[in-house]
Design a protein around this motif. Sequence first.
Motif, PDB file in Angstrom:
ATOM      1  N   VAL A  12       0.837  -1.206   0.000  1.00  0.00           N
ATOM      2  CA  VAL A  12       0.000   0.000   0.000  1.00  0.00           C
ATOM      3  C   VAL A  12       0.870   1.254   0.000  1.00  0.00           C
ATOM      4  CG1 VAL A  12      -1.641   1.339   1.392  1.00  0.00           C
ATOM      5  CG2 VAL A  12      -1.981  -1.120   1.073  1.00  0.00           C
ATOM      6  N   VAL A  13       1.913   1.260   0.819  1.00  0.00           N
ATOM      7  CA  VAL A  13       2.791   2.432   0.894  1.00  0.00           C
ATOM      8  C   VAL A  13       3.505   2.656  -0.438  1.00  0.00           C
ATOM      9  CG1 VAL A  13       4.896   3.313   1.982  1.00  0.00           C
ATOM     10  CG2 VAL A  13       3.085   2.342   3.387  1.00  0.00           C
ATOM     11  N   LEU A  14       4.007   1.587  -1.052  1.00  0.00           N
ATOM     12  CA  LEU A  14       4.698   1.740  -2.337  1.00  0.00           C
ATOM     13  C   LEU A  14       3.746   2.223  -3.432  1.00  0.00           C
ATOM     14  CD1 LEU A  14       7.065  -1.360  -2.366  1.00  0.00           C
ATOM     15  CD2 LEU A  14       7.663   1.040  -2.012  1.00  0.00           C
ATOM     16  N   THR A  15       2.511   1.750  -3.413  1.00  0.00           N
ATOM     17  CA  THR A  15       1.523   2.198  -4.400  1.00  0.00           C
ATOM     18  C   THR A  15       1.223   3.685  -4.227  1.00  0.00           C
ATOM     19  OG1 THR A  15       0.528   0.003  -4.433  1.00  0.00           O
ATOM     20  CG2 THR A  15      -0.798   1.808  -5.296  1.00  0.00           C
ATOM     21  N   LEU A  16       1.002   4.110  -2.998  1.00  0.00           N
ATOM     22  CA  LEU A  16       0.723   5.531  -2.744  1.00  0.00           C
ATOM     23  C   LEU A  16       1.926   6.398  -3.115  1.00  0.00           C
ATOM     24  CD1 LEU A  16      -1.201   5.313   0.636  1.00  0.00           C
ATOM     25  CD2 LEU A  16      -2.131   5.774  -1.640  1.00  0.00           C
ATOM     26  N   LEU A  17       3.127   5.915  -2.837  1.00  0.00           N
ATOM     27  CA  LEU A  17       4.328   6.664  -3.192  1.00  0.00           C
ATOM     28  C   LEU A  17       4.455   6.804  -4.707  1.00  0.00           C
ATOM     29  CD1 LEU A  17       6.928   7.997  -2.137  1.00  0.00           C
ATOM     30  CD2 LEU A  17       8.027   5.776  -2.382  1.00  0.00           C
ATOM     31  N   SER A  18       4.154   5.739  -5.431  1.00  0.00           N
ATOM     32  CA  SER A  18       4.227   5.780  -6.892  1.00  0.00           C
ATOM     33  C   SER A  18       3.225   6.788  -7.460  1.00  0.00           C
ATOM     34  CB  SER A  18       3.946   4.385  -7.453  1.00  0.00           C
ATOM     35  OG  SER A  18       3.865   4.412  -8.837  1.00  0.00           O
ATOM     36  N   ILE A  19       1.999   6.772  -6.934  1.00  0.00           N
ATOM     37  CA  ILE A  19       0.979   7.718  -7.394  1.00  0.00           C
ATOM     38  C   ILE A  19       1.414   9.150  -7.091  1.00  0.00           C
ATOM     39  CG2 ILE A  19      -1.380   8.509  -6.988  1.00  0.00           C
ATOM     40  CD1 ILE A  19      -2.113   5.554  -6.515  1.00  0.00           C
ATOM     41  N   PHE A  20       1.958   9.376  -5.904  1.00  0.00           N
ATOM     42  CA  PHE A  20       2.398  10.708  -5.521  1.00  0.00           C
ATOM     43  C   PHE A  20       3.509  11.208  -6.445  1.00  0.00           C
ATOM     44  CE2 PHE A  20       5.275  13.395  -2.983  1.00  0.00           C
ATOM     45  CZ  PHE A  20       4.411  14.434  -2.688  1.00  0.00           C
ATOM     46  N   VAL A  21       4.469  10.346  -6.754  1.00  0.00           N
ATOM     47  CA  VAL A  21       5.583  10.733  -7.632  1.00  0.00           C
ATOM     48  C   VAL A  21       5.060  11.087  -9.021  1.00  0.00           C
ATOM     49  CG1 VAL A  21       7.627   9.847  -8.818  1.00  0.00           C
ATOM     50  CG2 VAL A  21       7.351   9.485  -6.369  1.00  0.00           C
ATOM     51  N   ARG A  22       4.134  10.294  -9.538  1.00  0.00           N
ATOM     52  CA  ARG A  22       3.589  10.605 -10.873  1.00  0.00           C
ATOM     53  C   ARG A  22       2.818  11.918 -10.879  1.00  0.00           C
ATOM     54  NH1 ARG A  22       2.015   5.475 -14.447  1.00  0.00           N
ATOM     55  NH2 ARG A  22       3.785   4.167 -13.923  1.00  0.00           N
ATOM     56  N   LEU A  23       2.060  12.184  -9.828  1.00  0.00           N
ATOM     57  CA  LEU A  23       1.334  13.456  -9.751  1.00  0.00           C
ATOM     58  C   LEU A  23       2.302  14.637  -9.699  1.00  0.00           C
ATOM     59  CD1 LEU A  23      -1.595  12.648  -7.298  1.00  0.00           C
ATOM     60  CD2 LEU A  23      -1.750  13.185  -9.724  1.00  0.00           C
ATOM     61  N   MET A  24       3.363  14.509  -8.918  1.00  0.00           N
ATOM     62  CA  MET A  24       4.328  15.601  -8.816  1.00  0.00           C
ATOM     63  C   MET A  24       5.033  15.836 -10.146  1.00  0.00           C
ATOM     64  SD  MET A  24       3.806  16.780  -5.922  1.00  0.00           S
ATOM     65  CE  MET A  24       5.100  17.983  -5.845  1.00  0.00           C
ATOM     66  N   GLU A  25       5.342  14.760 -10.883  1.00  0.00           N
ATOM     67  CA  GLU A  25       5.967  14.931 -12.187  1.00  0.00           C
ATOM     68  C   GLU A  25       5.012  15.596 -13.164  1.00  0.00           C
ATOM     69  OE1 GLU A  25       7.436  11.161 -13.413  1.00  0.00           O
ATOM     70  OE2 GLU A  25       9.269  11.352 -12.221  1.00  0.00           O
ATOM     71  N   GLY A  29       5.643  19.152 -14.949  1.00  0.00           N
ATOM     72  CA  GLY A  29       5.593  19.269 -16.399  1.00  0.00           C
ATOM     73  C   GLY A  29       4.643  20.362 -16.857  1.00  0.00           C
ATOM     74  N   LEU A  30       3.574  20.584 -16.096  1.00  0.00           N
ATOM     75  CA  LEU A  30       2.635  21.634 -16.471  1.00  0.00           C
ATOM     76  C   LEU A  30       3.172  23.022 -16.118  1.00  0.00           C
ATOM     77  CD1 LEU A  30      -0.733  20.016 -15.346  1.00  0.00           C
ATOM     78  CD2 LEU A  30       0.077  20.361 -17.677  1.00  0.00           C
ATOM     79  N   LEU A  31       3.974  23.110 -15.046  1.00  0.00           N
ATOM     80  CA  LEU A  31       4.475  24.412 -14.623  1.00  0.00           C
ATOM     81  C   LEU A  31       5.649  24.893 -15.469  1.00  0.00           C
ATOM     82  CD1 LEU A  31       4.330  24.084 -10.743  1.00  0.00           C
ATOM     83  CD2 LEU A  31       2.790  25.330 -12.240  1.00  0.00           C
ATOM     84  N   GLU A  32       6.484  23.971 -15.935  1.00  0.00           N
ATOM     85  CA  GLU A  32       7.636  24.358 -16.743  1.00  0.00           C
ATOM     86  C   GLU A  32       7.755  23.409 -17.913  1.00  0.00           C
ATOM     87  OE1 GLU A  32      11.517  22.699 -14.958  1.00  0.00           O
ATOM     88  OE2 GLU A  32      10.318  23.356 -13.245  1.00  0.00           O
ATOM     89  N   SER A  33       8.595  23.756 -18.863  1.00  0.00           N
ATOM     90  CA  SER A  33       8.757  22.892 -20.022  1.00  0.00           C
ATOM     91  C   SER A  33       9.379  21.580 -19.583  1.00  0.00           C
ATOM     92  CB  SER A  33       9.644  23.573 -21.064  1.00  0.00           C
ATOM     93  OG  SER A  33      10.920  23.828 -20.518  1.00  0.00           O
ATOM     94  N   PRO A  34       8.863  20.468 -20.063  1.00  0.00           N
ATOM     95  CA  PRO A  34       9.368  19.169 -19.623  1.00  0.00           C
ATOM     96  C   PRO A  34      10.775  18.893 -20.130  1.00  0.00           C
ATOM     97  CG  PRO A  34       7.745  18.902 -21.360  1.00  0.00           C
ATOM     98  CD  PRO A  34       7.773  20.370 -21.001  1.00  0.00           C
ATOM     99  N   VAL A  35      11.475  18.024 -19.455  1.00  0.00           N
ATOM    100  CA  VAL A  35      12.823  17.634 -19.845  1.00  0.00           C
ATOM    101  C   VAL A  35      12.732  16.843 -21.144  1.00  0.00           C
ATOM    102  CG1 VAL A  35      14.860  16.333 -19.108  1.00  0.00           C
ATOM    103  CG2 VAL A  35      13.443  17.532 -17.421  1.00  0.00           C
TER     104      VAL A  35
END
Length: 64
Positions: A12-25, A29-35
């Motif tokens: 559960v913790v790893l799943t929530l961490l993965s979702i959080f990382v994807r949301l932050m990315e 990406g929306l705030l600045e030009s993506p790499v």
Amino acid sequence: MKYMLNLYLLGVVLTLLSIFVRLMESVEGLLESPVPGSPWITRGQLANTEPPKGLPDHPSGGVQ
């Protein structure tokens, strides 16, 4: 039984961490030009793609 509960909580913790990382990315990406080498496709990148070639743009004849 405690061992199975620990594995479940770890999943559960790893799943929530993965979702959080994807949301932050996505937010980054929306705030600045993506790499350029980034594997994620944001909505901005999808909007910048060229539309499919359809009918040529020309003014219509006598229809008003």
